[in-house]
Motif scaffolding. Structure first.
Motif, mmCIF file in Angstrom:
data_model
loop_
_atom_site.group_PDB
_atom_site.id
_atom_site.type_symbol
_atom_site.label_atom_id
_atom_site.label_comp_id
_atom_site.label_asym_id
_atom_site.label_seq_id
_atom_site.Cartn_x
_atom_site.Cartn_y
_atom_site.Cartn_z
ATOM 1 N N UNK A 159 20.450 18.903 53.114
ATOM 2 C CA UNK A 159 21.223 17.740 53.558
ATOM 3 C C UNK A 159 20.272 16.561 53.681
ATOM 4 N N UNK A 160 20.695 15.400 53.220
ATOM 5 C CA UNK A 160 19.791 14.253 53.295
ATOM 6 C C UNK A 160 20.517 12.928 53.313
ATOM 7 N N UNK A 186 18.054 -0.125 58.077
ATOM 8 C CA UNK A 186 18.576 1.036 57.351
ATOM 9 C C UNK A 186 17.942 2.332 57.875
ATOM 10 N N UNK A 187 16.640 2.260 58.159
ATOM 11 C CA UNK A 187 15.931 3.435 58.677
ATOM 12 C C UNK A 187 16.478 3.831 60.041
ATOM 13 N N UNK A 188 16.690 2.838 60.899
ATOM 14 C CA UNK A 188 17.222 3.082 62.250
ATOM 15 C C UNK A 188 18.582 3.778 62.168
ATOM 16 N N UNK A 189 19.485 3.232 61.365
ATOM 17 C CA UNK A 189 20.816 3.830 61.237
ATOM 18 C C UNK A 189 20.747 5.230 60.633
ATOM 19 N N UNK A 190 19.877 5.408 59.646
ATOM 20 C CA UNK A 190 19.737 6.721 58.998
ATOM 21 C C UNK A 190 19.288 7.783 59.989
ATOM 22 N N UNK A 191 18.323 7.429 60.825
ATOM 23 C CA UNK A 191 17.816 8.383 61.816
ATOM 24 C C UNK A 191 18.892 8.753 62.831
ATOM 25 N N UNK A 192 19.680 7.771 63.258
ATOM 26 C CA UNK A 192 20.753 8.060 64.216
ATOM 27 C C UNK A 192 21.801 8.988 63.603
ATOM 28 N N UNK A 193 22.177 8.689 62.373
ATOM 29 C CA UNK A 193 23.176 9.524 61.694
ATOM 30 C C UNK A 193 22.628 10.933 61.472
ATOM 31 N N UNK A 220 25.264 17.886 66.268
ATOM 32 C CA UNK A 220 26.668 18.296 66.260
ATOM 33 C C UNK A 220 26.974 19.359 65.196
ATOM 34 N N UNK A 221 25.997 19.615 64.319
ATOM 35 C CA UNK A 221 26.164 20.579 63.237
ATOM 36 C C UNK A 221 27.385 20.238 62.381
ATOM 37 N N UNK A 244 28.812 17.490 59.061
ATOM 38 C CA UNK A 244 28.334 16.808 57.854
ATOM 39 C C UNK A 244 28.156 15.315 58.123
ATOM 40 N N UNK A 245 27.343 14.676 57.288
ATOM 41 C CA UNK A 245 27.149 13.233 57.395
ATOM 42 C C UNK A 245 28.482 12.516 57.209
ATOM 43 N N UNK A 246 29.264 12.998 56.276
ATOM 44 C CA UNK A 246 30.585 12.403 56.029
ATOM 45 C C UNK A 246 31.443 12.445 57.281
ATOM 46 N N UNK A 247 31.436 13.568 57.965
ATOM 47 C CA UNK A 247 32.236 13.706 59.192
ATOM 48 C C UNK A 247 31.751 12.741 60.273
ATOM 49 N N UNK A 248 30.424 12.641 60.406
ATOM 50 C CA UNK A 248 29.848 11.771 61.443
ATOM 51 C C UNK A 248 30.253 10.315 61.194
ATOM 52 N N UNK A 249 30.201 9.880 59.946
ATOM 53 C CA UNK A 249 30.542 8.491 59.620
ATOM 54 C C UNK A 249 32.039 8.226 59.775
ATOM 55 N N UNK A 250 32.850 9.087 59.183
ATOM 56 C CA UNK A 250 34.295 8.858 59.195
ATOM 57 C C UNK A 250 34.915 9.056 60.573
ATOM 58 N N UNK A 251 34.280 9.867 61.403
ATOM 59 C CA UNK A 251 34.813 10.091 62.760
ATOM 60 C C UNK A 251 34.480 8.933 63.685
#
Length: 240
Positions: free
Chosen positions: A7-8, A182-189, A196-197, A199-206
């Motif tokens: 995952x990245x 961009x780095x700050x947001x990437x690290x938070x995501x 939360x275990x 996906x990145x998609x879930x974290x963003x869309x939720x």
């Protein structure tokens, strides 16, 4: 990268098609086409009926810019290889888009500024090198050109961005830039994804981390780039 278990999240790769490489990889930056769309909308504000596009046809990223430029501009755009630009003694178009990264564009900016070019548009890479771009402009004794570059982030984009920029200045004595944001947001995501275990998609869309992020993400593109509104930064004189 092609390992399906990996995952990245990337802070670049505006033209990468992660959906074809790894379904678990995403880019924090908007897709390249969003930059060109923003440039076109800005060029219309400045009454650029015709826009000249300059590209490095040996550079795959620049070719991607060319393809998107051609699709969006159609007959209102003209394409020239950067190697041919020196042969053009006169450019009839008052607006130019240089679809090349900043490191290779400095000389072009210098040469074009001597012509009667009202507006020069660059790529998102130019906004990352805003300080160097400003120095390039300062070295031009007489400039009648306004220069524009698309960016996914500005220091005053939202309250989080204002606080982020202020703290960097106060604590580290440095100015915030898009790469830092961009780095700050990437690290938070990424941290939220791990904790939360999910996906990145879930974290963003939720919208779980929306109140902490520096950009206002509203979705994910088919190429797995995170979507947010594009902005513009401007340099040089004002032109009607």
């Amino acid at each position: 990268l092609q390992n399906s278990n990996t995952v990245g999240i990337s802070i670049g790769a505006s033209s990468a098609k992660f959906d074809e490489i790894n379904p678990n990889f995403y880019s924090i930056v908007s897709p390249l086409v969003s930059q060109v769309e923003k440039i076109k909308s800005e060029s219309l504000k400045f009454k650029c009926n015709k826009t000249l596009g300059i590209f490095d046809l040996k550079d795959p990223l620049s070719v991607d810019y060319k393809d998107n430029f051609f699709k969006l501009y159609g007959e209102n755009g003209k394409i020239v290889d950067s190697l041919e630009i020196e042969k053009l003694k006169n450019i009839s178009e008052s607006c130019v888009f240089i679809g090349i990264n900043f490191a290779k564009s400095a000389k072009l900016i210098f040469d074009l500024s001597k012509m009667k070019i009202n507006h020069i548009f660059g790529t998102g890479d130019w906004s990352i090198h805003a300080k160097e771009l400003q120095k390039t402009i300062e070295n031009i004794t007489q400039i009648n050109t306004q220069i524009h570059a698309p960016t996914g982030w500005l220091p005053n984009l939202n309250k989080n961005s204002v606080d982020f920029s202020k703290k960097l200045k106060e604590i580290y004595k440095i100015s915030a830039n898009p790469i830092g944001a961009y780095t700050y947001d990437s690290l938070l995501v990424a941290a939220e994804t791990i904790c939360e275990k999910k996906s990145i998609k879930h974290i963003i869309l939720s919208g779980r981390v929306k109140s902490y992020l520096l950009r206002n993400y509203y979705g994910i593109s088919s190429s797995q780039n995170l979507l947010s509104d594009m902005n513009m930064i401007h340099f040089g004189v004002e032109n009607e």
